[in-house]
Design a protein around this motif. Structure first.
Motif, PDB file in Angstrom:
ATOM      1  N   PRO A  32     -45.067   9.425  -6.037  1.00 50.18           N
ATOM      2  CA  PRO A  32     -46.244   9.389  -6.913  1.00 50.18           C
ATOM      3  C   PRO A  32     -46.534   8.008  -7.506  1.00 50.18           C
ATOM      4  O   PRO A  32     -47.629   7.772  -8.002  1.00 50.18           O
ATOM      5  N   SER A  33     -45.574   7.088  -7.436  1.00 46.92           N
ATOM      6  CA  SER A  33     -45.833   5.752  -7.966  1.00 46.92           C
ATOM      7  C   SER A  33     -46.702   4.917  -7.020  1.00 46.92           C
ATOM      8  O   SER A  33     -47.106   3.811  -7.362  1.00 46.92           O
ATOM      9  N   GLY A  34     -47.011   5.458  -5.823  1.00 46.35           N
ATOM     10  CA  GLY A  34     -47.966   4.783  -4.969  1.00 46.35           C
ATOM     11  C   GLY A  34     -47.450   4.288  -3.632  1.00 46.35           C
ATOM     12  O   GLY A  34     -48.016   3.372  -3.055  1.00 46.35           O
ATOM     13  N   TRP A  35     -46.411   4.902  -3.086  1.00 41.02           N
ATOM     14  CA  TRP A  35     -45.957   4.481  -1.765  1.00 41.02           C
ATOM     15  C   TRP A  35     -45.537   5.677  -0.923  1.00 41.02           C
ATOM     16  O   TRP A  35     -45.201   6.741  -1.438  1.00 41.02           O
ATOM     17  N   ARG A  36     -45.598   5.458   0.394  1.00 40.31           N
ATOM     18  CA  ARG A  36     -45.293   6.505   1.359  1.00 40.31           C
ATOM     19  C   ARG A  36     -44.472   5.905   2.492  1.00 40.31           C
ATOM     20  O   ARG A  36     -44.768   4.805   2.968  1.00 40.31           O
ATOM     21  N   LEU A  37     -43.455   6.624   2.935  1.00 37.42           N
ATOM     22  CA  LEU A  37     -42.580   6.184   4.012  1.00 37.42           C
ATOM     23  C   LEU A  37     -42.599   7.242   5.103  1.00 37.42           C
ATOM     24  O   LEU A  37     -42.441   8.432   4.818  1.00 37.42           O
ATOM     25  N   SER A  38     -42.770   6.800   6.356  1.00 37.55           N
ATOM     26  CA  SER A  38     -42.800   7.745   7.461  1.00 37.55           C
ATOM     27  C   SER A  38     -42.228   7.114   8.722  1.00 37.55           C
ATOM     28  O   SER A  38     -42.068   5.893   8.811  1.00 37.55           O
ATOM     29  N   VAL A  39     -41.942   7.977   9.705  1.00 36.09           N
ATOM     30  CA  VAL A  39     -41.505   7.530  11.027  1.00 36.09           C
ATOM     31  C   VAL A  39     -42.490   8.105  12.037  1.00 36.09           C
ATOM     32  O   VAL A  39     -42.691   9.322  12.093  1.00 36.09           O
ATOM     33  N   ALA A  40     -43.109   7.215  12.808  1.00 32.87           N
ATOM     34  CA  ALA A  40     -44.086   7.621  13.815  1.00 32.87           C
ATOM     35  C   ALA A  40     -43.423   7.753  15.171  1.00 32.87           C
ATOM     36  O   ALA A  40     -42.548   6.963  15.529  1.00 32.87           O
ATOM     37  N   GLU A  41     -43.855   8.755  15.924  1.00 32.10           N
ATOM     38  CA  GLU A  41     -43.457   8.920  17.324  1.00 32.10           C
ATOM     39  C   GLU A  41     -44.523   8.204  18.148  1.00 32.10           C
ATOM     40  O   GLU A  41     -45.685   8.595  18.142  1.00 32.10           O
ATOM     41  N   PHE A  48     -54.605   2.881  15.140  1.00 35.62           N
ATOM     42  CA  PHE A  48     -54.105   3.361  13.851  1.00 35.62           C
ATOM     43  C   PHE A  48     -55.251   3.870  12.991  1.00 35.62           C
ATOM     44  O   PHE A  48     -56.367   3.368  13.068  1.00 35.62           O
ATOM     45  N   SER A  49     -54.949   4.822  12.132  1.00 39.93           N
ATOM     46  CA  SER A  49     -55.901   5.273  11.118  1.00 39.93           C
ATOM     47  C   SER A  49     -56.063   4.186  10.067  1.00 39.93           C
ATOM     48  O   SER A  49     -55.116   3.449   9.772  1.00 39.93           O
ATOM     49  N   ALA A  50     -57.252   4.105   9.485  1.00 42.28           N
ATOM     50  CA  ALA A  50     -57.499   3.160   8.387  1.00 42.28           C
ATOM     51  C   ALA A  50     -57.033   3.792   7.080  1.00 42.28           C
ATOM     52  O   ALA A  50     -57.201   4.995   6.861  1.00 42.28           O
ATOM     53  N   PHE A  51     -56.430   2.978   6.221  1.00 45.91           N
ATOM     54  CA  PHE A  51     -55.995   3.401   4.898  1.00 45.91           C
ATOM     55  C   PHE A  51     -56.449   2.349   3.893  1.00 45.91           C
ATOM     56  O   PHE A  51     -55.644   1.530   3.422  1.00 45.91           O
ATOM     57  N   PRO A  52     -57.747   2.336   3.551  1.00 45.83           N
ATOM     58  CA  PRO A  52     -58.269   1.333   2.607  1.00 45.83           C
ATOM     59  C   PRO A  52     -57.515   1.383   1.273  1.00 45.83           C
ATOM     60  O   PRO A  52     -57.148   2.451   0.786  1.00 45.83           O
ATOM     61  N   GLY A  53     -57.255   0.191   0.725  1.00 44.35           N
ATOM     62  CA  GLY A  53     -56.582   0.078  -0.570  1.00 44.35           C
ATOM     63  C   GLY A  53     -55.068   0.098  -0.491  1.00 44.35           C
ATOM     64  O   GLY A  53     -54.398  -0.040  -1.512  1.00 44.35           O
ATOM     65  N   LEU A  54     -54.536   0.272   0.721  1.00 43.25           N
ATOM     66  CA  LEU A  54     -53.086   0.270   0.889  1.00 43.25           C
ATOM     67  C   LEU A  54     -52.655  -0.964   1.663  1.00 43.25           C
ATOM     68  O   LEU A  54     -53.398  -1.475   2.497  1.00 43.25           O
ATOM     69  N   ASP A  55     -51.457  -1.428   1.400  1.00 46.36           N
ATOM     70  CA  ASP A  55     -50.814  -2.447   2.220  1.00 46.36           C
ATOM     71  C   ASP A  55     -49.797  -1.719   3.079  1.00 46.36           C
ATOM     72  O   ASP A  55     -49.131  -0.784   2.621  1.00 46.36           O
ATOM     73  N   ARG A  56     -49.684  -2.164   4.340  1.00 52.71           N
ATOM     74  CA  ARG A  56     -48.807  -1.478   5.281  1.00 52.71           C
ATOM     75  C   ARG A  56     -47.756  -2.422   5.834  1.00 52.71           C
ATOM     76  O   ARG A  56     -48.028  -3.602   6.044  1.00 52.71           O
ATOM     77  N   MET A 104     -46.277   2.412   3.472  1.00 52.28           N
ATOM     78  CA  MET A 104     -47.625   2.191   2.937  1.00 52.28           C
ATOM     79  C   MET A 104     -47.534   2.179   1.424  1.00 52.28           C
ATOM     80  O   MET A 104     -46.918   3.065   0.837  1.00 52.28           O
ATOM     81  N   MET A 105     -48.159   1.145   0.820  1.00 52.85           N
ATOM     82  CA  MET A 105     -48.055   0.957  -0.627  1.00 52.85           C
ATOM     83  C   MET A 105     -49.430   0.734  -1.238  1.00 52.85           C
ATOM     84  O   MET A 105     -50.248   0.011  -0.665  1.00 52.85           O
ATOM     85  N   ALA A 106     -49.668   1.314  -2.398  1.00 54.14           N
ATOM     86  CA  ALA A 106     -50.928   1.109  -3.110  1.00 54.14           C
ATOM     87  C   ALA A 106     -51.018  -0.353  -3.535  1.00 54.14           C
ATOM     88  O   ALA A 106     -50.154  -0.848  -4.258  1.00 54.14           O
ATOM     89  N   ARG A 107     -52.041  -1.031  -3.027  1.00 51.75           N
ATOM     90  CA  ARG A 107     -52.225  -2.444  -3.331  1.00 51.75           C
ATOM     91  C   ARG A 107     -52.345  -2.647  -4.844  1.00 51.75           C
ATOM     92  O   ARG A 107     -53.056  -1.939  -5.533  1.00 51.75           O
ATOM     93  N   GLY A 108     -51.597  -3.619  -5.363  1.00 54.52           N
ATOM     94  CA  GLY A 108     -51.633  -3.932  -6.784  1.00 54.52           C
ATOM     95  C   GLY A 108     -50.683  -3.092  -7.625  1.00 54.52           C
ATOM     96  O   GLY A 108     -50.498  -3.372  -8.801  1.00 54.52           O
ATOM     97  N   ARG A 109     -50.096  -2.053  -7.027  1.00 57.27           N
ATOM     98  CA  ARG A 109     -49.173  -1.201  -7.779  1.00 57.27           C
ATOM     99  C   ARG A 109     -47.728  -1.378  -7.355  1.00 57.27           C
ATOM    100  O   ARG A 109     -46.824  -1.258  -8.174  1.00 57.27           O
ATOM    101  N   CYS A 110     -47.496  -1.591  -6.063  1.00 53.10           N
ATOM    102  CA  CYS A 110     -46.125  -1.773  -5.604  1.00 53.10           C
ATOM    103  C   CYS A 110     -46.084  -2.638  -4.350  1.00 53.10           C
ATOM    104  O   CYS A 110     -47.099  -2.881  -3.717  1.00 53.10           O
TER     105      CYS A 110
END
Length: 151
Positions: A32-41, A48-56, A104-110
């Motif tokens: 909830p603090s603004g980041w997501r971790l995943s493993v892609a096959e 890739f999908s676009a995720f505006p406002g996130l840094d990857r 993936m991290m919320a830009r400006g938050r983490c």
């Protein structure tokens, strides 16, 4: 995050379709603090999908070519690449199918980083360090995430 590393094994998480339907991912953490971790096959070349406002940060476990906003870049297995979530990104699998760790991290938050290590390297570095570890068998990926002041 403080305390010893938390070890995540992707195979215990369900596989779900990418937002654009071009592949599968296993979401390991959605903090909830603004980041997501995943493993892609990675089964085939894909956009890739676009995720505006996130840094990857993308760390492939096979050699690939990434095209980020029309610039092609070879990426060796175990090498982390950062890019903005709104970038137009495609992956070409030059060494066949494999997996990749995505942060993936919320830009400006983490902010964060991914580092691939062999199990032996991980033991030498000290497995009691704070953070997360994605256990992919032959490779462990160290994950560090913190607020933007953390850098």
């Amino acid at each position: 995050m403080t305390g010893p590393s938390r070890v995540l094994k992707p195979e215990v998480f369900p596989a779900v379709a990418w937002r654009n339907g071009a592949g599968l991912t296993r979401e390991l953490v959605d903090d909830p603090s603004g980041w997501r971790l995943s493993v892609a096959e990675l089964e085939s070349d894909a956009v890739f999908s676009a995720f505006p406002g996130l840094d990857r940060i993308f760390l492939p476990l096979v050699d690939v070519v990434l095209e980020i906003d029309t610039v092609r870049r070879p990426v060796a297995r175990g090498t982390a690449v950062a890019f903005p979530g709104e970038a137009k990104v495609a992956v070409e699998l030059v060494a066949g199918p494999g997996r990749a760790v995505n942060l993936m991290m919320a830009r400006g938050r983490c902010s964060g980083r991914l580092v691939a290590r062999s199990p032996g390297e991980w033991e030498q570095c000290g497995p009691d360090r704070p953070g997360w570890v994605v256990d992919l068998g032959e490779v462990l990926v160290e994950v560090q995430v913190g607020s933007d002041e953390w850098r």
